[in-house]
Motif scaffolding. Sequence first.
Motif, PDB file in Angstrom:
ATOM      1  N   SER A  16       0.312  -1.241   0.217  1.00  0.00           N
ATOM      2  CA  SER A  16      -0.016  -0.050  -0.567  1.00  0.00           C
ATOM      3  C   SER A  16       1.328   1.186  -0.028  1.00  0.00           C
ATOM      4  CB  SER A  16      -0.997   0.306   1.021  1.00  0.00           C
ATOM      5  OG  SER A  16      -1.020   1.276   2.055  1.00  0.00           O
ATOM      6  N   SER A  38      -5.485   3.584   6.701  1.00  0.00           N
ATOM      7  CA  SER A  38      -5.300   2.200   6.030  1.00  0.00           C
ATOM      8  C   SER A  38      -4.651   3.209   5.043  1.00  0.00           C
ATOM      9  CB  SER A  38      -6.595   2.614   5.939  1.00  0.00           C
ATOM     10  OG  SER A  38      -6.873   0.187   6.278  1.00  0.00           O
ATOM     11  N   GLN A  39      -4.680   4.713   5.095  1.00  0.00           N
ATOM     12  CA  GLN A  39      -3.933   5.077   4.129  1.00  0.00           C
ATOM     13  C   GLN A  39      -2.514   5.679   4.565  1.00  0.00           C
ATOM     14  OE1 GLN A  39      -6.681   9.533   4.059  1.00  0.00           O
ATOM     15  NE2 GLN A  39      -7.593   8.245   5.784  1.00  0.00           N
ATOM     16  N   PRO A  56      -4.618   2.499  -0.006  1.00  0.00           N
ATOM     17  CA  PRO A  56      -5.533   2.250   0.567  1.00  0.00           C
ATOM     18  C   PRO A  56      -5.264   0.848   1.008  1.00  0.00           C
ATOM     19  CG  PRO A  56      -7.476   3.370   0.365  1.00  0.00           C
ATOM     20  CD  PRO A  56      -5.746   3.211  -1.044  1.00  0.00           C
TER      21      PRO A  56
END
Lengths: 275, 275
Positions: free
Chosen positions: A150, B111-112, A156
Amino acid sequence: MGCVRRSERIVRLTRHLVDHPGTALSLTEMAEHYGVAKSSLSEDLAIIRSVFEQDGNGFLRTQLGANGGILFEVDVSTTREQEIMAEILAQLSDPQRILTGGYMFITDVLSQPQILRNVGKMFAKLFAKEEPDVILTVETKGIPLAVITSEYLNIPYVVARRDHNWSEGPSVSTNYVSSFDRRIQSMSLSRRSIVQGARVLILDDFMKAGGTIKGMIALMEEFSATVVGTGVFMATAEPSEKFISSYRSLVTLAHMDEMSGSVVVEPGNYFTERM
Amino acid sequence: MGCVRRSERIVRLTRHLVDHPGTALSLTEMAEHYGVAKSSLSEDLAIIRSVFEQDGNGFLRTQLGANGGILFEVDVSTTREQEIMAEILAQLSDPQRILTGGYMFITDVLSQPQILRNVGKMFAKLFAKEEPDVILTVETKGIPLAVITSEYLNIPYVVARRDHNWSEGPSVSTNYVSSFDRRIQSMSLSRRSIVQGARVLILDDFMKAGGTIKGMIALMEEFSATVVGTGVFMATAEPSEKFISSYRSLVTLAHMDEMSGSVVVEPGNYFTERM
């Protein structure tokens, strides 16, 4: 004097690009920020681009549009891939990794920052052209792989849970059969995690028959999302018939025998198949 | 001409250093590799060092000994920390994050890739001086934080499991009381994961009373390891008395009310306490 200024700009630009893969850097903003002409910056970027490409470490791409600019895309040279693979195979070939029941202790390999980083770069390189919007994995051991890839793809990741989790709100579930115990299990994912029509890259650490990954594919159908690629760190050679039709593996576990203490690991189809 | 050569070397050196935090680069090997005098390399490194320090992005350290050389240590300037925090707090202040039962949806924030990277750098900066050998977290949501910080500190991470896991060999277990449901739970960790006397950094995403982290500390006693720091992404203000005596949090959840839909998040004690 011009040489020193250029050197300093090149340090800044190189650091920023390497530290923000997949993020467009606006040439106009940079020119204002550094107080230099865009033509000087273009010359700097030409030097950076040529070194990156020569060394096989990455590309500088031009992204058009409102948020356009120059962005860094990770690359790994074939020579480097072979070095990385040799190191991974050497570590995995240790017979002490054989555990009772025909399982293998591999957790510590992907826990080493340098190895994880290299594996993440290799998956990013392989799947960048599929232009995924999001990475999907299932807890627990696939998470590090999803996280690191990621970072290099600048998209994400989301993690499907093996049980319904109270702290993530409304969710979607699906059942699947794991290769490990042949029992029906369920996995769930928060409704907010993935938007309709998203392009999804599935990653996991280990695959036997592919039941768990088949479950993730079924889950994505519930979200009306498109699976654009599937990558696993290690896949077993047996069973040769998998539940899923296509996947890419870095390592193949060709043979493991608890009695004789023998382990045979080989480069996976990452190296043999071309997409 | 010398200027172009220098520029190219500076691209290579900068990329390598930023891409391998905490890994010593041998000046002698580099001089041979690039076919230049060590004095030229020293000049290049002086430029890189000065730009990194001026921008608050990192330090170049000299590591002595057989594996010695120059290594890059991540830094985050105070200005940058405030920008990062402002972005995180803005995202977390959304009342739509409130879930039934007084929980909060925060998964998507970590999650970014850009946010996770920044958080990892901040923890690496904070705990580098404690010289941890390994990062410990417990599945599931602490894993991304452990993975990313492991990259910046260049040390491995290990993940305690909430149930005994067959695929990791002999393991050590401990019981703990989670704040969420006040039930006695157990966590376990493979015997091979941590060596005796290791210096351990504990990281997790969320802390209420600190029961889970207390469990990790107890687990480390079983391994005769030393906990040198504890970091959490978010800690709740209540209860103000925690099970553990010291921890560092990036964000404090000061108040959340499901009925009125209000959320108050503040910078954590990362910013107020000095170690």
